[in-house]
Design a protein around this motif. Structure first.
Motif, PDB file in Angstrom:
ATOM      1  N   ALA A   1      40.300 106.221 167.067  1.00  0.00           N
ATOM      2  CA  ALA A   1      39.124 105.872 167.861  1.00  0.00           C
ATOM      3  C   ALA A   1      38.646 104.497 167.414  1.00  0.00           C
ATOM      4  O   ALA A   1      38.404 104.272 166.226  1.00  0.00           O
ATOM      5  CB  ALA A   1      38.023 106.908 167.673  1.00  0.00           C
ATOM      6  N   ASN A   2      38.543 103.571 168.357  1.00  0.00           N
ATOM      7  CA  ASN A   2      38.160 102.212 167.999  1.00  0.00           C
ATOM      8  C   ASN A   2      37.295 101.631 169.110  1.00  0.00           C
ATOM      9  O   ASN A   2      37.653 101.693 170.285  1.00  0.00           O
ATOM     10  CB  ASN A   2      39.412 101.346 167.795  1.00  0.00           C
ATOM     11  CG  ASN A   2      39.065  99.962 167.286  1.00  0.00           C
ATOM     12  OD1 ASN A   2      38.553  99.804 166.184  1.00  0.00           O
ATOM     13  ND2 ASN A   2      39.363  98.950 168.084  1.00  0.00           N
ATOM     14  N   ARG A   3      36.172 101.088 168.749  1.00  0.00           N
ATOM     15  CA  ARG A   3      35.280 100.481 169.731  1.00  0.00           C
ATOM     16  C   ARG A   3      35.680  99.023 169.941  1.00  0.00           C
ATOM     17  O   ARG A   3      35.758  98.244 168.988  1.00  0.00           O
ATOM     18  CB  ARG A   3      33.825 100.567 169.253  1.00  0.00           C
ATOM     19  CG  ARG A   3      32.821 100.056 170.293  1.00  0.00           C
ATOM     20  CD  ARG A   3      31.394 100.222 169.792  1.00  0.00           C
ATOM     21  NE  ARG A   3      31.067 101.621 169.626  1.00  0.00           N
ATOM     22  CZ  ARG A   3      30.617 102.401 170.614  1.00  0.00           C
ATOM     23  NH1 ARG A   3      30.476 101.907 171.833  1.00  0.00           N
ATOM     24  NH2 ARG A   3      30.315 103.665 170.382  1.00  0.00           N
ATOM     25  N   LEU A   4      35.970  98.672 171.185  1.00  0.00           N
ATOM     26  CA  LEU A   4      36.385  97.313 171.502  1.00  0.00           C
ATOM     27  C   LEU A   4      35.189  96.364 171.419  1.00  0.00           C
ATOM     28  O   LEU A   4      34.102  96.672 171.905  1.00  0.00           O
ATOM     29  CB  LEU A   4      36.974  97.248 172.916  1.00  0.00           C
ATOM     30  CG  LEU A   4      38.238  98.081 173.185  1.00  0.00           C
ATOM     31  CD1 LEU A   4      38.640  97.953 174.641  1.00  0.00           C
ATOM     32  CD2 LEU A   4      39.377  97.651 172.276  1.00  0.00           C
ATOM     33  N   SER A   5      35.431  95.220 170.787  1.00  0.00           N
ATOM     34  CA  SER A   5      34.400  94.178 170.746  1.00  0.00           C
ATOM     35  C   SER A   5      34.588  93.299 171.977  1.00  0.00           C
ATOM     36  O   SER A   5      35.481  92.453 172.026  1.00  0.00           O
ATOM     37  CB  SER A   5      34.532  93.352 169.462  1.00  0.00           C
ATOM     38  OG  SER A   5      34.336  94.159 168.324  1.00  0.00           O
ATOM     39  N   ALA A   6      33.791  93.531 172.989  1.00  0.00           N
ATOM     40  CA  ALA A   6      33.966  92.849 174.267  1.00  0.00           C
ATOM     41  C   ALA A   6      32.703  92.111 174.659  1.00  0.00           C
ATOM     42  O   ALA A   6      31.596  92.512 174.303  1.00  0.00           O
ATOM     43  CB  ALA A   6      34.345  93.856 175.352  1.00  0.00           C
TER      44      ALA A   6
ATOM     45  N   PRO B   1      44.064 105.560 162.061  1.00  0.00           N
ATOM     46  CA  PRO B   1      42.615 105.451 162.272  1.00  0.00           C
ATOM     47  C   PRO B   1      41.942 104.444 161.351  1.00  0.00           C
ATOM     48  O   PRO B   1      40.926 103.846 161.723  1.00  0.00           O
ATOM     49  CB  PRO B   1      42.121 106.881 161.993  1.00  0.00           C
ATOM     50  CG  PRO B   1      43.296 107.745 162.257  1.00  0.00           C
ATOM     51  CD  PRO B   1      44.481 106.957 161.834  1.00  0.00           C
ATOM     52  N   GLY B   2      42.515 104.242 160.167  1.00  0.00           N
ATOM     53  CA  GLY B   2      41.899 103.304 159.236  1.00  0.00           C
ATOM     54  C   GLY B   2      42.519 101.927 159.247  1.00  0.00           C
ATOM     55  O   GLY B   2      42.088 101.040 158.501  1.00  0.00           O
ATOM     56  N   SER B   3      43.551 101.716 160.060  1.00  0.00           N
ATOM     57  CA  SER B   3      44.217 100.419 160.090  1.00  0.00           C
ATOM     58  C   SER B   3      44.543 100.051 161.534  1.00  0.00           C
ATOM     59  O   SER B   3      45.665 100.205 162.001  1.00  0.00           O
ATOM     60  CB  SER B   3      45.501 100.449 159.242  1.00  0.00           C
ATOM     61  OG  SER B   3      46.160  99.188 159.280  1.00  0.00           O
ATOM     62  N   VAL B   4      43.545  99.596 162.249  1.00  0.00           N
ATOM     63  CA  VAL B   4      43.746  99.208 163.638  1.00  0.00           C
ATOM     64  C   VAL B   4      42.793  98.076 163.983  1.00  0.00           C
ATOM     65  O   VAL B   4      41.639  98.045 163.545  1.00  0.00           O
ATOM     66  CB  VAL B   4      43.526 100.403 164.595  1.00  0.00           C
ATOM     67  CG1 VAL B   4      42.122 100.972 164.447  1.00  0.00           C
ATOM     68  CG2 VAL B   4      43.795  99.999 166.041  1.00  0.00           C
ATOM     69  N   ALA B   5      43.307  97.104 164.734  1.00  0.00           N
ATOM     70  CA  ALA B   5      42.485  95.982 165.193  1.00  0.00           C
ATOM     71  C   ALA B   5      42.789  95.741 166.662  1.00  0.00           C
ATOM     72  O   ALA B   5      43.936  95.826 167.098  1.00  0.00           O
ATOM     73  CB  ALA B   5      42.780  94.733 164.375  1.00  0.00           C
ATOM     74  N   ALA B   6      41.763  95.464 167.438  1.00  0.00           N
ATOM     75  CA  ALA B   6      41.917  95.165 168.861  1.00  0.00           C
ATOM     76  C   ALA B   6      41.449  93.744 169.119  1.00  0.00           C
ATOM     77  O   ALA B   6      40.321  93.386 168.805  1.00  0.00           O
ATOM     78  CB  ALA B   6      41.109  96.158 169.700  1.00  0.00           C
ATOM     79  N   ARG B   7      42.362  92.924 169.673  1.00  0.00           N
ATOM     80  CA  ARG B   7      42.026  91.526 169.976  1.00  0.00           C
ATOM     81  C   ARG B   7      42.286  91.277 171.452  1.00  0.00           C
ATOM     82  O   ARG B   7      43.210  91.848 172.036  1.00  0.00           O
ATOM     83  CB  ARG B   7      42.863  90.575 169.122  1.00  0.00           C
ATOM     84  CG  ARG B   7      42.675  90.759 167.619  1.00  0.00           C
ATOM     85  CD  ARG B   7      43.589  89.820 166.835  1.00  0.00           C
ATOM     86  NE  ARG B   7      43.411  89.949 165.391  1.00  0.00           N
ATOM     87  CZ  ARG B   7      44.039  90.835 164.644  1.00  0.00           C
ATOM     88  NH1 ARG B   7      44.896  91.681 165.216  1.00  0.00           N
ATOM     89  NH2 ARG B   7      43.831  90.897 163.339  1.00  0.00           N
ATOM     90  N   ALA B   8      41.493  90.409 172.043  1.00  0.00           N
ATOM     91  CA  ALA B   8      41.634  90.088 173.464  1.00  0.00           C
ATOM     92  C   ALA B   8      42.096  88.638 173.609  1.00  0.00           C
ATOM     93  O   ALA B   8      41.263  87.721 173.630  1.00  0.00           O
ATOM     94  CB  ALA B   8      40.315  90.303 174.195  1.00  0.00           C
ATOM     95  N   PRO B   9      43.428  88.406 173.705  1.00  0.00           N
ATOM     96  CA  PRO B   9      43.911  87.029 173.847  1.00  0.00           C
ATOM     97  C   PRO B   9      43.628  86.438 175.226  1.00  0.00           C
ATOM     98  O   PRO B   9      43.580  85.227 175.391  1.00  0.00           O
ATOM     99  CB  PRO B   9      45.407  87.161 173.602  1.00  0.00           C
ATOM    100  CG  PRO B   9      45.736  88.574 173.960  1.00  0.00           C
ATOM    101  CD  PRO B   9      44.521  89.372 173.614  1.00  0.00           C
ATOM    102  N   THR B  10      43.446  87.283 176.247  1.00  0.00           N
ATOM    103  CA  THR B  10      43.172  86.790 177.600  1.00  0.00           C
ATOM    104  C   THR B  10      42.053  87.600 178.225  1.00  0.00           C
ATOM    105  O   THR B  10      41.817  88.755 177.867  1.00  0.00           O
ATOM    106  CB  THR B  10      44.429  86.874 178.492  1.00  0.00           C
ATOM    107  OG1 THR B  10      44.836  88.247 178.611  1.00  0.00           O
ATOM    108  CG2 THR B  10      45.572  86.057 177.912  1.00  0.00           C
ATOM    109  N   HIS B  11      41.363  86.979 179.173  1.00  0.00           N
ATOM    110  CA  HIS B  11      40.226  87.629 179.830  1.00  0.00           C
ATOM    111  C   HIS B  11      40.374  87.487 181.345  1.00  0.00           C
ATOM    112  O   HIS B  11      39.700  86.692 181.986  1.00  0.00           O
ATOM    113  CB  HIS B  11      38.898  87.021 179.357  1.00  0.00           C
ATOM    114  CG  HIS B  11      38.592  87.285 177.917  1.00  0.00           C
ATOM    115  ND1 HIS B  11      39.179  86.565 176.898  1.00  0.00           N
ATOM    116  CD2 HIS B  11      37.786  88.213 177.338  1.00  0.00           C
ATOM    117  CE1 HIS B  11      38.723  87.016 175.733  1.00  0.00           C
ATOM    118  NE2 HIS B  11      37.886  88.015 175.971  1.00  0.00           N
ATOM    119  N   ILE B  12      41.297  88.260 181.905  1.00  0.00           N
ATOM    120  CA  ILE B  12      41.537  88.249 183.344  1.00  0.00           C
ATOM    121  C   ILE B  12      41.036  89.534 183.978  1.00  0.00           C
ATOM    122  O   ILE B  12      40.239  89.518 184.901  1.00  0.00           O
ATOM    123  CB  ILE B  12      43.048  88.072 183.646  1.00  0.00           C
ATOM    124  CG1 ILE B  12      43.557  86.745 183.076  1.00  0.00           C
ATOM    125  CG2 ILE B  12      43.288  88.155 185.151  1.00  0.00           C
ATOM    126  CD1 ILE B  12      42.921  85.516 183.690  1.00  0.00           C
TER     127      ILE B  12
END
Length: 273
Positions: free
Chosen positions: A23-28, A64-75
Motif C-alpha cells: 500500500a503506497n500513497r502516490l505523491s501527486a 511494503p517497506g521498499s517501494v517508491a513511486a515516481r511520475a516521470p511524465t504527466h499526460i
C-alpha cells in the motif's frame, strides 16, 4: 506478537512483513485515479493525470517497506486498455484523443512519452479512442477503433522508429466499426471486428495475411469466398445492389451485385473472392 488482517483479498500484518500487500500513497500534484498497471521492466501505473513507475528503494524486490513511486511524465491515460509492444506502452491519452507511446529513454535515464499520432493528427482531432488491440504476427500492428466509427491501424516497430497510420474504409457511409480484438491462431494473429452495417451488426474476421498463391489473396471488405467448379456467378445476398471488387482466379475486377444478390464475373473462375 504479530497480528494479521485482510483488506479485500489482500493481507497485511502488524508489524509489516515482506509478503504483505503493498500500500503506497502516490505523491501527486492533483488527484490521480489508477487506470492501468503494466509490467514493462518496471511496474508502470497509468493514471488519469500522470504516469508512475514503481521501483524498490533498497532491494531487488518490491515490498511494503521498499517501494517508491515516481511520475516521470504527466499526460494521463484514458480507460481504454493500452497495448504493450516489446517494452513500449502504447496508450490513449486521457484528453485530446491522441495515441501516445511510453518507453525508457536512455539519454534521460527515465521513462518518456511522445505523441505517436502527431503525423496523422487529422485522424484523431475531435475524436476519442474507443478500443485498442495489438497484432503481433506476421506484421506488428496496433489496431484502434475511433469514436467516429472508423478502424485505424498503426504499423509499429519502435526499435526501428517505424510508425505509420492508415484508415480502413468499410462499406457505405453509414457503416461503422464498434469493436476490435486480436486472437492468436496458428502461426499468425487474426483480427476480429464488430461492424455495424445498416441496422445489422456482424462479427467479421480478417483474412489470412500469409499468402502463397495469388488466387488466395483476400483483401476485400465484408467479402465471401467461393472455391469449387468454374463458374461465373456466386450468391452474395448481403451485398445486394452494391458495386463490389472481386478477385477471380487472381484476376481483379469490379461489378455490381444484382437485385437478387447474384455477383456475375466476366470469365468463369474456380476461386472467387
Amino acid at each position: 506478537m504479530t497480528a494479521r488482517g485482510t483488506a479485500g483479498a489482500l493481507t497485511y500484518s502488524i508489524p509489516t512483513v515482506d509478503s504483505d500487500r503493498i500500500a503506497n500513497r502516490l505523491s501527486a500534484r492533483q488527484r490521480a485515479q489508477i487506470r492501468h498497471a503494466i509490467p514493462a521492466g518496471h511496474l508502470l501505473m497509468l493514471t488519469d493525470s500522470a504516469e508512475y513507475r514503481l521501483t524498490p528503494l533498497d532491494s531487488d524486490a518490491l515490498t511494503p517497506g521498499s517501494v517508491a513511486a515516481r511520475a516521470p511524465t504527466h499526460i494521463g491515460a484514458s480507460t481504454v486498455a493500452p497495448a504493450l509492444v516489446n517494452n513500449v506502452v502504447v496508450f490513449a491519452a486521457a484528453r485530446g484523443g491522441h495515441v501516445r507511446e511510453m518507453g525508457f529513454l536512455e539519454a534521460a535515464g527515465d521513462y518518456a512519452t511522445s505523441d505517436v499520432s502527431l503525423r496523422a493528427a487529422h485522424l484523431f482531432e475531435n475524436r476519442t479512442v474507443v478500443q485498442m488491440a495489438y497484432h503481433h504476427a506476421p506484421t506488428p500492428i496496433v489496431w484502434v477503433v475511433s469514436s467516429a466509427g472508423t478502424l485505424l491501424s498503426l504499423a509499429y516497430v519502435p526499435e526501428e522508429q517505424i510508425a505509420g497510420w492508415a484508415e480502413h474504409d468499410i462499406g457505405g457511409v453509414s457503416d461503422t466499426i464498434e469493436s476490435v480484438a486480436v486472437v492468436p491462431e496458428g502461426l499468425e494473429d487474426r483480427v476480429y471486428i464488430v461492424a455495424k452495417r445498416g441496422s445489422t451488426r456482424y462479427i467479421e474476421r480478417m483474412g489470412c495475411q500469409c499468402i502463397d498463391d495469388i488466387d488466395d489473396v483476400f483483401f476485400v471488405d465484408s467479402g465471401v469466398s467461393y472455391d469449387g467448379a468454374a463458374t461465373t456467378t456466386i450468391d452474395v445476398p448481403h451485398l445486394t445492389g452494391l458495386a463490389v471488387a472481386f478477385l477471380a482466379d487472381g484476376i481483379k475486377g469490379t461489378a455490381t451485385v444484382s437485385a437478387t444478390g447474384i455477383l456475375t464475373v466476366p470469365t468463369a473462375a474456380s476461386t472467387i473472392h
